[in-house]
Design a protein around this motif. Structure first.
Motif, PDB file in Angstrom:
ATOM      1  N   PRO A  82       0.843  -0.259  -0.449  1.00 24.72           N
ATOM      2  CA  PRO A  82      -0.119   0.142   0.017  1.00 24.72           C
ATOM      3  C   PRO A  82       0.782   1.588   0.458  1.00 24.72           C
ATOM      4  N   THR A  83       1.854   1.224   0.928  1.00 20.20           N
ATOM      5  CA  THR A  83       3.048   1.599   0.619  1.00 20.20           C
ATOM      6  C   THR A  83       3.413   2.941  -0.687  1.00 20.20           C
ATOM      7  N   ILE A  84       3.887   1.885  -1.554  1.00 18.10           N
ATOM      8  CA  ILE A  84       4.511   1.714  -2.726  1.00 18.10           C
ATOM      9  C   ILE A  84       3.379   2.354  -3.276  1.00 18.10           C
ATOM     10  N   GLY A  85       2.223   1.762  -3.760  1.00 19.22           N
ATOM     11  CA  GLY A  85       1.246   2.176  -4.618  1.00 19.22           C
ATOM     12  C   GLY A  85       1.185   3.873  -3.461  1.00 19.22           C
ATOM     13  N   THR A  86       0.693   4.388  -2.650  1.00 23.72           N
ATOM     14  CA  THR A  86       1.049   6.007  -2.308  1.00 23.72           C
ATOM     15  C   THR A  86       1.996   6.636  -2.992  1.00 23.72           C
ATOM     16  N   LEU A  87       3.158   5.982  -2.821  1.00 20.51           N
ATOM     17  CA  LEU A  87       4.680   6.789  -3.611  1.00 20.51           C
ATOM     18  C   LEU A  87       4.402   6.930  -5.087  1.00 20.51           C
ATOM     19  N   LYS A  88       3.680   5.905  -5.623  1.00 16.80           N
ATOM     20  CA  LYS A  88       3.504   5.995  -7.102  1.00 16.80           C
ATOM     21  C   LYS A  88       2.110   6.973  -7.705  1.00 16.80           C
ATOM     22  N   THR A  89       1.227   7.145  -6.533  1.00 10.25           N
ATOM     23  CA  THR A  89      -0.033   8.079  -7.032  1.00 10.25           C
ATOM     24  C   THR A  89       0.572   9.339  -7.096  1.00 10.25           C
ATOM     25  N   LEU A  90       1.644   9.311  -5.362  1.00 14.65           N
ATOM     26  CA  LEU A  90       2.319  10.578  -5.129  1.00 14.65           C
ATOM     27  C   LEU A  90       3.149  11.617  -6.362  1.00 14.65           C
TER      28      LEU A  90
END
Length: 363
Positions: free
Chosen positions: A257-265
């Motif tokens: 989930p953290t990786i997905g959030t970083l990609k979104t940012l």
């Protein structure tokens, strides 16, 4: 801990390899020198052949890079007898020993014959006529390398010259000692070139050999040992690397989930992968420092007290020798560290498969 154990094994393997190389080189050099200059006919037999100790090109040889010392030597094969026990020896006369037929015998000869310090060593020398000398044992030495049936007895150079009927300037050979790291083959070749081009007949009739020529089986064994160390280095790097890869994969899966959030940012795959590799690299560095510290402590203890013994018949030395060669250790550390870092980029390939829409939505 896996990284620490791997680096401990790597450093100990490198130190033991260097220790064997130094111990065996010094042991062989005690018998034949790193390089030996001698007549073509051996001087150890029943009718010894002499050569002048003060060669015209001696100073030119001393000036060669890597040459530390040149020792005049008089050697002769003999037979030791004590009661019913008979054994062959090589008596080596060197400068600096006591006169008066004083000798130092190897510990193995003491065990074979039962002789000790203070006893007489009755020795027979066979030639045109049999000569007998009653040497007096003043010391016992341990030959680090025991590869020859003819055990080495150290005597005075002057005593051996008188035994052979030679003048003070006559010797059997010259043993050349080299500095650590100097190539025996290169120095032997350079000395041979000097002697052949000197224009002096007495020098042109001399033969130059290295300790590798005298005991090729030992140095072939050392090359095999170095290959084994290389195999250990590669295997331990792979073991440590795959341990870190598995750990990093677990870390990645726990932080999807953290990786997905970083990609979104807007953070790219390479930047996210670099972040996790840096985290893994810090763990590798800590393990490397712990492994190095434990390995150096082991080397200190083994080098000082020789806790781990060996059978000299199989390993040429009586204990596991260690030598901390800092450049070699740093090179092994650097190679293993870079190899593990390269493996750490494999889990980062998982990052490119993570879809931010799914992970963020699921979160």
């Amino acid at each position: 801990m896996a990284i620490a154990v791997s680096f401990f094994i790597i450093i100990v393997a490198v130190a033991v390899s260097a220790g064997f190389r130094n111990a065996i080189r010094s042991g062989v050099a005690a018998m034949t020198g790193d390089v030996r200059i001698e007549p073509y006919t051996s001087g150890t037999g029943s009718d010894p052949v002499s050569m002048p100790a003060d060669l015209p090109s001696l100073e030119e040889i001393r000036a060669l890079p890597g040459v530390v010392d040149i020792t005049p030597v008089a050697v002769r094969a003999g037979i030791v007898k004590n009661g019913d026990i008979i054994h062959g020896v090589v008596v080596k006369g060197i400068p600096g020993n006591e006169g008066g037929l004083a000798v130092s015998i190897p510990h193995r000869l003491k065990e074979i014959t039962g002789l000790d310090v203070g006893d007489d060593l009755l020795t027979y020398f066979v030639g045109e006529k049999v000569r007998v000398r009653k040497f007096h044992i003043t010391a016992i030495h341990r030959d680090l390398v025991e590869v020859d049936d003819n055990l080495l007895v150290y005597a005075s150079l002057s005593d051996m010259q008188r035994l052979n009927g030679w003048a003070d300037g006559a010797v059997s050979c010259l043993d050349v000692s080299l500095s650590e790291g100097a190539s025996r083959e290169e120095v032997a070749g350079a000395i041979g070139h000097i002697l052949l081009s000197s224009g002096h007949p007495e020098e042109e009739a001399l033969y130059v050999s290295s300790s590798e020529d005298a005991y090729p089986q030992i140095f072939d064994w050392l090359k095999l040992l170095d290959f084994n160390v290389l195999v250990i280095l590669v295997l331990m790097t792979l073991v440590a690397g795959f341990n870190m890869v598995s750990g990093l994969l677990i870390m990645l899966l726990r932080n999807v989930p953290t990786i997905g959030t970083l990609k979104t940012l807007g953070m790219g795959n390479g930047a996210i992968g670099g972040l996790f590799v840096r985290i893994g690299a810090r763990a590798v560095l800590r393990g490397m420092l712990i492994g190095n510290a434990l390995a150096l402590l082991f080397c200190f203890v083994q080098g000082k007290w020789h806790l781990i013994p060996l059978d000299p018949a199989n390993y040429f030395v009586s204990y596991v020798p260690v030598h901390v060669n800092l450049p070699w250790i740093l090179a092994a550390d650097a190679a293993a560290f870079l190899g593990i870092l390269a493996l750490l980029w494999l889990p980062s390939l998982v990052i490119s498969t993570i879809d931010p829409a799914r992970t963020v939505k699921a979160d």
